[in-house]
Design an enzyme around this catalytic site. Structure first.
Site, PDB file in Angstrom:
ATOM      1  N   LYS A   1      28.434  37.631  42.057  1.00  0.00           N
ATOM      2  CA  LYS A   1      27.695  38.128  40.887  1.00  0.00           C
ATOM      3  C   LYS A   1      26.846  39.351  41.263  1.00  0.00           C
ATOM      4  O   LYS A   1      26.913  39.829  42.376  1.00  0.00           O
ATOM      5  CB  LYS A   1      26.844  37.001  40.294  1.00  0.00           C
ATOM      6  CG  LYS A   1      27.638  35.712  39.992  1.00  0.00           C
ATOM      7  CD  LYS A   1      28.627  35.869  38.835  1.00  0.00           C
ATOM      8  CE  LYS A   1      29.699  34.807  38.812  1.00  0.00           C
ATOM      9  NZ  LYS A   1      29.383  33.508  38.306  1.00  0.00           N
TER      10      LYS A   1
HETATM   11  C1  LIG Z   1      29.964  32.164  37.908  1.00  0.00           C
HETATM   12  C2  LIG Z   1      29.859  31.644  36.532  1.00  0.00           C
HETATM   13  C3  LIG Z   1      29.292  30.394  36.262  1.00  0.00           C
HETATM   14  C4  LIG Z   1      28.919  29.420  37.331  1.00  0.00           C
HETATM   15  O1  LIG Z   1      28.028  29.952  38.246  1.00  0.00           O
HETATM   16  P1  LIG Z   1      27.692  29.124  39.573  1.00  0.00           P
HETATM   17  O2  LIG Z   1      26.375  29.695  39.994  1.00  0.00           O
HETATM   18  O3  LIG Z   1      28.804  29.418  40.528  1.00  0.00           O
HETATM   19  O4  LIG Z   1      27.616  27.698  39.216  1.00  0.00           O
HETATM   20  C5  LIG Z   1      29.144  30.012  34.935  1.00  0.00           C
HETATM   21  N1  LIG Z   1      29.542  30.805  33.939  1.00  0.00           N
HETATM   22  C6  LIG Z   1      30.107  32.014  34.160  1.00  0.00           C
HETATM   23  C7  LIG Z   1      30.498  32.851  32.996  1.00  0.00           C
HETATM   24  C8  LIG Z   1      30.300  32.451  35.468  1.00  0.00           C
HETATM   25  O5  LIG Z   1      30.898  33.614  35.699  1.00  0.00           O
END
Ligand SMILES: *Cc1c(COP(=O)(O)O)cnc(C)c1O
Length: 383
Positions: free
Chosen positions: A190
């Site tokens: 991210k």
């Molecule tokens: C990455 C992601 C998640 C989950 O994030 P984590 O921190 O890995 O649990 C949820 N929703 C979206 C849209 C994502 O891209």
């Protein structure tokens, strides 16, 4: 890992030092770093409250619990998202359904939402919670969506996992002007990372309190909330919570990364602008060049969807880590077993058929980006 992956964290000496400091301190967890991290997120987003947990998935689960989603209730979200946006409803025993996308933004479409809400109102099957995903880091049209949600009394969770640092109508995403709770992810792929972490923001003190209690076993030590006067060692469990706590090690990394957020996004946007120009003459649909996006992902659609696999494989063979975001959630076997079928959300499926994610991260050099562009052009010609 591919020579040029589709996404990658940028860590610096500042980040290493922040983590090392925690390792040498008295508290690896439940120390001062988590509240400091939460304060940084609250300040950046303008939210009154920020609650840090061990992942965005956990934050989505707690957000649903705080909004009292349960068996017999319904949660709606976009089919073009990571499965976690829908699974949080299933964790609570709720039914999950989807609202088709706007093919230009790949976000949940307010017109489709209006239509589906009107139908659901007529059959008394309105959702309790709507999870709005800010796909690739560009905000969904929250004012329109919130107006509909208000009319039908649906709570809104923003899944802002892609959108830390993004803006909507000049306000930071996560300020919850148009939602009850917003959720961010700090997974390494991210915009900023803590290794693993999630943060839920809200303007609502009652929701914030519920989120805090549920992340740590449903336990409180707050004398005001307790049924009886507590002994000095006392605590009370009021709900069935989880252990979704974040460690101070992760929080320190997340906090350090947030200080670099603006430069990360500026770099991502500059690269997105370069892609936008370079791909103008290729047979691909480019994403809207939204200057308020956090630019987590650069998503294109091949005009000839039937060549997607060949293009994907040709680029991977050259060490270019393309990807696809996302396989429509309702086509996953788990959701098919719940009764969904291919064809249920045609705009999402049409987008997915030609979708391709190109590498985008702060350390991607212009030279590497040119390699990606040339490889894409050749792969499309050869396909
Ligand atoms: C990455 C992601 C998640 C989950 O994030 P984590 O921190 O890995 O649990 C949820 N929703 C979206 C849209 C994502 O891209």
């Amino acid at each position: 890992m591919a020579l040029i992956p589709y996404g990658k964290q940028h860590l610096s000496e500042q980040d290493y030092a922040a983590v090392l400091e925690v390792l040498k301190s008295d508290y690896l967890t439940q120390g001062p770093q988590v509240p400091a991290f939460e304060a940084a997120v609250a300040e950046l987003t303008g939210a009154a409250h920020a609650v840090a947990v061990n992942s965005a998935t956990s934050a989505l689960h707690l957000a649903c619990l705080a909004l009292e989603l349960g068996p017999g209730d319904r949660l709606w979200t976009s089919p073009i998202t990571f499965v976690a946006s829908a699974n949080c409803g299933r964790y609570c025993g709720a039914e999950v359904d989807f609202v088709d996308i706007d093919p230009n933004t790949r976000n949940l479409c307010p017109k489709q939402l209006a239509k589906k809400l009107a139908q659901a109102a007529a059959t008394h099957t309105l959702p309790k919670v709507l999870v709005v995903v800010h796909m690739a880091g560009a905000s969904a049209p929250m004012a329109e969506i919130a107006a509909l949600a208000k009319r039908y009394q649906v709570a809104i969770i923003e899944d802002a996992s892609h959108a830390m640092g993004a803006h909507y109508q000049e306000a930071a995403v996560g300020g919850c002007q148009y939602s009850d709770i917003s959720v961010f992810s700090f997974h390494p792929v991210k915009v900023v990372t803590a290794g693993e972490a999630g943060v839920a923001t809200t303007q609502n003190a009652t929701l914030a309190k519920a989120l805090c209690q549920l992340r740590s076993h449903g336990i409180t030590r707050d004398a005001e909330d307790c049924h009886a006067a507590l002994p000095p060692w006392g605590y009370e469990q009021h709900a069935l919570g989880m252990n979704y706590r974040l460690s101070d090690i992760h929080a320190a990394l997340g906090r350090s990364q947030l200080t670099q957020l603006r430069s990360f996004i500026a770099r991502r946007f500059a690269l997105a602008e370069r892609y936008h120009q370079a791909l103008a003459d290729l047979p691909v649909k480019r994403p809207v060049l939204d200057p308020e996006s956090a630019w987590h992902l650069y998503l294109i659609e091949l005009e000839h969807a039937d060549t997607r696999r060949a293009v994907f494989e040709a680029m991977c063979a050259q060490g270019i880590g393309v990807n696809v975001h996302y396989i429509p959630v309702h086509t996953q076997p788990y959701y098919q077993a719940l009764g969904f079928e291919p064809g249920d959300f045609p705009l999402a499926e049409q987008y997915y058929a030609g979708a391709l994610t190109l590498p985008l991260y702060p350390d991607l050099t212009k030279q590497q980006q040119d390699t990606v562009i040339a490889a894409l052009q050749k792969a499309i010609e050869d396909a």
